[in-house]
Design a protein around this motif. Structure first.
Motif, PDB file in Angstrom:
ATOM      1  N   THR A   4       0.842  -1.201   0.000  1.00 24.41           N
ATOM      2  CA  THR A   4       0.000   0.000   0.000  1.00 24.41           C
ATOM      3  C   THR A   4       0.876   1.250   0.000  1.00 24.41           C
ATOM      4  O   THR A   4       0.669   2.192  -0.768  1.00 24.41           O
ATOM      5  CB  THR A   4      -0.908   0.025   1.247  1.00 24.41           C
ATOM      6  OG1 THR A   4      -1.649  -1.185   1.306  1.00 24.41           O
ATOM      7  CG2 THR A   4      -1.860   1.206   1.188  1.00 24.41           C
ATOM      8  N   ARG A   5       1.866   1.231   0.861  1.00 24.51           N
ATOM      9  CA  ARG A   5       2.762   2.375   0.961  1.00 24.51           C
ATOM     10  C   ARG A   5       3.458   2.646  -0.374  1.00 24.51           C
ATOM     11  O   ARG A   5       3.481   3.769  -0.866  1.00 24.51           O
ATOM     12  CB  ARG A   5       3.805   2.112   2.055  1.00 24.51           C
ATOM     13  CG  ARG A   5       4.650   3.320   2.391  1.00 24.51           C
ATOM     14  CD  ARG A   5       5.745   2.965   3.392  1.00 24.51           C
ATOM     15  NE  ARG A   5       6.936   3.751   3.128  1.00 24.51           N
ATOM     16  CZ  ARG A   5       7.120   4.954   3.614  1.00 24.51           C
ATOM     17  NH1 ARG A   5       6.221   5.488   4.391  1.00 24.51           N
ATOM     18  NH2 ARG A   5       8.207   5.630   3.310  1.00 24.51           N
ATOM     19  N   ASP A   6       4.009   1.600  -0.968  1.00 26.92           N
ATOM     20  CA  ASP A   6       4.687   1.751  -2.249  1.00 26.92           C
ATOM     21  C   ASP A   6       3.727   2.267  -3.318  1.00 26.92           C
ATOM     22  O   ASP A   6       4.076   3.134  -4.116  1.00 26.92           O
ATOM     23  CB  ASP A   6       5.284   0.409  -2.693  1.00 26.92           C
ATOM     24  CG  ASP A   6       6.460   0.000  -1.824  1.00 26.92           C
ATOM     25  OD1 ASP A   6       6.895   0.830  -0.991  1.00 26.92           O
ATOM     26  OD2 ASP A   6       6.943  -1.135  -1.955  1.00 26.92           O
ATOM     27  N   ALA A   7       2.527   1.728  -3.302  1.00 28.33           N
ATOM     28  CA  ALA A   7       1.530   2.140  -4.295  1.00 28.33           C
ATOM     29  C   ALA A   7       1.194   3.612  -4.136  1.00 28.33           C
ATOM     30  O   ALA A   7       1.053   4.348  -5.122  1.00 28.33           O
ATOM     31  CB  ALA A   7       0.276   1.287  -4.157  1.00 28.33           C
ATOM     32  N   LEU A   8       1.086   4.061  -2.889  1.00 24.66           N
ATOM     33  CA  LEU A   8       0.793   5.470  -2.626  1.00 24.66           C
ATOM     34  C   LEU A   8       1.920   6.362  -3.151  1.00 24.66           C
ATOM     35  O   LEU A   8       1.682   7.361  -3.822  1.00 24.66           O
ATOM     36  CB  LEU A   8       0.595   5.705  -1.122  1.00 24.66           C
ATOM     37  CG  LEU A   8      -0.773   5.297  -0.550  1.00 24.66           C
ATOM     38  CD1 LEU A   8      -0.776   5.385   0.964  1.00 24.66           C
ATOM     39  CD2 LEU A   8      -1.875   6.174  -1.133  1.00 24.66           C
ATOM     40  N   ILE A   9       3.137   5.963  -2.863  1.00 25.24           N
ATOM     41  CA  ILE A   9       4.290   6.736  -3.329  1.00 25.24           C
ATOM     42  C   ILE A   9       4.277   6.822  -4.851  1.00 25.24           C
ATOM     43  O   ILE A   9       4.372   7.904  -5.430  1.00 25.24           O
ATOM     44  CB  ILE A   9       5.617   6.095  -2.858  1.00 25.24           C
ATOM     45  CG1 ILE A   9       5.732   6.155  -1.332  1.00 25.24           C
ATOM     46  CG2 ILE A   9       6.807   6.774  -3.512  1.00 25.24           C
ATOM     47  CD1 ILE A   9       6.908   5.400  -0.777  1.00 25.24           C
ATOM     48  N   ARG A  10       4.135   5.675  -5.457  1.00 19.00           N
ATOM     49  CA  ARG A  10       4.173   5.633  -6.914  1.00 19.00           C
ATOM     50  C   ARG A  10       3.055   6.452  -7.542  1.00 19.00           C
ATOM     51  O   ARG A  10       3.279   7.256  -8.448  1.00 19.00           O
ATOM     52  CB  ARG A  10       4.087   4.182  -7.381  1.00 19.00           C
ATOM     53  CG  ARG A  10       4.153   4.060  -8.873  1.00 19.00           C
ATOM     54  CD  ARG A  10       4.475   2.651  -9.285  1.00 19.00           C
ATOM     55  NE  ARG A  10       4.480   2.543 -10.744  1.00 19.00           N
ATOM     56  CZ  ARG A  10       5.032   1.530 -11.380  1.00 19.00           C
ATOM     57  NH1 ARG A  10       5.640   0.585 -10.704  1.00 19.00           N
ATOM     58  NH2 ARG A  10       5.011   1.491 -12.696  1.00 19.00           N
ATOM     59  N   ALA A  11       1.838   6.266  -7.045  1.00 19.68           N
ATOM     60  CA  ALA A  11       0.698   7.009  -7.589  1.00 19.68           C
ATOM     61  C   ALA A  11       0.903   8.504  -7.393  1.00 19.68           C
ATOM     62  O   ALA A  11       0.668   9.317  -8.306  1.00 19.68           O
ATOM     63  CB  ALA A  11      -0.589   6.563  -6.901  1.00 19.68           C
TER      64      ALA A  11
ATOM     65  N   TYR B 117      -0.182   6.864   6.533  1.00 20.68           N
ATOM     66  CA  TYR B 117       1.128   6.476   6.001  1.00 20.68           C
ATOM     67  C   TYR B 117       2.075   7.675   5.915  1.00 20.68           C
ATOM     68  O   TYR B 117       3.272   7.554   6.099  1.00 20.68           O
ATOM     69  CB  TYR B 117       0.977   5.832   4.628  1.00 20.68           C
ATOM     70  CG  TYR B 117       0.523   4.401   4.686  1.00 20.68           C
ATOM     71  CD1 TYR B 117       1.456   3.375   4.816  1.00 20.68           C
ATOM     72  CD2 TYR B 117      -0.820   4.064   4.632  1.00 20.68           C
ATOM     73  CE1 TYR B 117       1.061   2.054   4.878  1.00 20.68           C
ATOM     74  CE2 TYR B 117      -1.237   2.748   4.701  1.00 20.68           C
ATOM     75  CZ  TYR B 117      -0.294   1.744   4.825  1.00 20.68           C
ATOM     76  OH  TYR B 117      -0.691   0.432   4.899  1.00 20.68           O
ATOM     77  N   PHE B 118       1.515   8.850   5.614  1.00 16.26           N
ATOM     78  CA  PHE B 118       2.346  10.051   5.485  1.00 16.26           C
ATOM     79  C   PHE B 118       1.728  11.194   6.283  1.00 16.26           C
ATOM     80  O   PHE B 118       0.530  11.437   6.190  1.00 16.26           O
ATOM     81  CB  PHE B 118       2.474  10.442   4.016  1.00 16.26           C
ATOM     82  CG  PHE B 118       3.028   9.343   3.161  1.00 16.26           C
ATOM     83  CD1 PHE B 118       4.395   9.109   3.107  1.00 16.26           C
ATOM     84  CD2 PHE B 118       2.178   8.528   2.436  1.00 16.26           C
ATOM     85  CE1 PHE B 118       4.902   8.066   2.331  1.00 16.26           C
ATOM     86  CE2 PHE B 118       2.674   7.489   1.663  1.00 16.26           C
ATOM     87  CZ  PHE B 118       4.043   7.264   1.612  1.00 16.26           C
ATOM     88  N   ALA B 119       2.566  11.845   7.054  1.00 15.80           N
ATOM     89  CA  ALA B 119       2.082  12.898   7.950  1.00 15.80           C
ATOM     90  C   ALA B 119       1.462  14.055   7.172  1.00 15.80           C
ATOM     91  O   ALA B 119       0.543  14.709   7.637  1.00 15.80           O
ATOM     92  CB  ALA B 119       3.210  13.394   8.841  1.00 15.80           C
ATOM     93  N   ASN B 120       1.970  14.317   5.965  1.00 18.90           N
ATOM     94  CA  ASN B 120       1.423  15.399   5.149  1.00 18.90           C
ATOM     95  C   ASN B 120       1.749  15.178   3.686  1.00 18.90           C
ATOM     96  O   ASN B 120       2.446  14.237   3.324  1.00 18.90           O
ATOM     97  CB  ASN B 120       1.961  16.743   5.633  1.00 18.90           C
ATOM     98  CG  ASN B 120       3.469  16.707   5.777  1.00 18.90           C
ATOM     99  OD1 ASN B 120       4.177  16.412   4.830  1.00 18.90           O
ATOM    100  ND2 ASN B 120       3.973  16.989   6.973  1.00 18.90           N
TER     101      ASN B 120
ATOM    102  N   ALA C 166      14.463   0.773  -7.650  1.00 16.79           N
ATOM    103  CA  ALA C 166      13.616   0.307  -8.734  1.00 16.79           C
ATOM    104  C   ALA C 166      12.506  -0.620  -8.252  1.00 16.79           C
ATOM    105  O   ALA C 166      11.495  -0.791  -8.930  1.00 16.79           O
ATOM    106  CB  ALA C 166      14.473  -0.404  -9.782  1.00 16.79           C
ATOM    107  N   SER C 167      12.702  -1.204  -7.075  1.00 13.37           N
ATOM    108  CA  SER C 167      11.671  -2.100  -6.560  1.00 13.37           C
ATOM    109  C   SER C 167      10.422  -1.323  -6.137  1.00 13.37           C
ATOM    110  O   SER C 167       9.341  -1.879  -6.018  1.00 13.37           O
ATOM    111  CB  SER C 167      12.215  -2.897  -5.372  1.00 13.37           C
ATOM    112  OG  SER C 167      12.497  -2.026  -4.296  1.00 13.37           O
TER     113      SER C 167
END
Lengths: 218, 218
Positions: B22-29, B61-64, B113-114
């Motif tokens: 989920t975290r990775d997906a959020l970052i990527r999106a 997941y992220f404070a802001n 890259a992962s």
DNA sequence: AGGCTAATGTCAGCCACTGACAATTGACAA
DNA sequence: TTGTCAATTGTCAGTGGCTGACATTAGCCT
């Protein structure tokens, strides 16, 4: 829009004077609240209410909450740049910077006092240094100011900032010292203008010779 | 909470793995949206919707909003610090810094890259440099990282950061060069990892000798 | 006095962010 | 397998920064 020379202008009509008074009142109320109860915990509504204007009016004077915190800094920086431009051309670059800073600090006791008490400005400075969001803004503003100063120094010496790295390097060093001085002063006890003036002077004297040598032997 | 070593950990249960995904997906999106349509014009709702979670979950997941923009930077910086700590003690300070940076850049091609494609990370870097709010945050983060690096270097050399100015001075110079390199690269054409690697190397080589001399003749 | 325009107030609304509570879902033992 | 516990998530309501639109007020000028 932005008034070209609001400072020493004869302040034409009543309208202008009123606007200036509102602006000053907003700055003063904001800084008073910020320093007393903290930046984050102070709302725009509180500031506006203290000056008895609507929240919307606040945002007509300042684009955002941060800007009002740096309003006085803006004046000081403008003074500094003016003074730097006025320094004699035969002065060494670092000397000119140093002189301009000293004049700027002296000015605070005079010009700034017309807007806010000096000690409020000093406390605001410390408040900025201890508020993460404002530290970030301060650093960005500093980096922009650096660029302006570098351009000025380069012109003084007849150089091109992109061709000769010395202007930017000198300014980077100078700014670094100024920032450290501000930080150290903010953490210390003596929160007077004299104290930061002395500290700045001392710090600049330390880095001065080292750079001066290289600059002169070109 | 913050996972201590999320990277190479065996990722115990399904719960952990799901969280990481989920975290990775959020970052990527988020980075995809930021780079495509801009940081300011992208809302948290859009990011959350793209990953199909609630807005509230994003903030768990992220404070802001800014933090997600720097998530990958965080990983790179952690790598850099690890590598710096691992450098042999007999290496000169600037050499250690330089080596650590190079390893960090090389790592990007592998570990990063992962999570996201390398070119997305490169574009994100440029996007940060051209977004005022993120530039401010970036400068603040840099100044905090500087302090950590200075402490590390001081320990390596058996010095006290408050007693001996050299660690901070070296790090300040090093960081300044890194920042300029990043900026120049961001404004240039070749937005590849190789390009910024080369640029960094070249810039560091320029300032290196000048500082090395003083450091060795103590 | 009366028209022009700048300054202000009001209102509605978007978005970042947070606390509280309920619903869901892995984890783990009986 | 099932039931309990705890972690994760969704929902909802609310605060505060910030903006556009429009009506209102108030200085300015003839």
């Amino acid at each position: 829009m932005a008034t070209p020379t609001p400072q020493t202008a004869p302040t034409g009509g009543l309208r202008e004077r009123k606007k200036q008074r509102t602006r000053d009142a907003l700055i003063r109320a904001a800084l008073e609240l910020f320093t007393e109860q903290g930046y984050e915990t102070t709302t725009i509504d509180e500031i506006a209410e203290a000056v008895d204007v609507s929240q919307r009016t606040f945002f007509r004077y300042f684009a955002n909450k941060q800007d009002v915190a740096f309003a006085v800094q803006d004046m000081v920086e403008a003074r500094f740049l003016d003074e730097l431009r006025a320094r004699p051309a035969d002065e060494a670059p670092l000397t000119a910077l140093r002189s301009a800073v000293m004049v700027a600090w002296d000015d605070i006791g005079n010009a700034i006092a017309s807007v806010i008490p000096v000690d409020l400005h000093m406390r605001s400075y410390q408040m900025i240094e201890s508020t993460p969001a404002l530290v970030a803004a301060h650093l960005r503003r500093s980096s922009e100011l650096e660029e302006q100063i570098a351009q000025l120094i380069a012109r003084r010496e007849g150089l091109d900032v992109d061709a000769d790295p010395r202007p930017r390097v000198l300014v980077a060093a100078f700014s670094g010292v100024m920032r450290v001085a501000g930080k150290v002063w903010g953490e210390g006890q003596d929160c007077t203008v004299a104290a930061i003036r002395e500290l700045t002077q001392s710090y600049l004297d330390h880095i001065g010779p080292a750079i001066d040598v290289d600059w002169k032997t070109r």
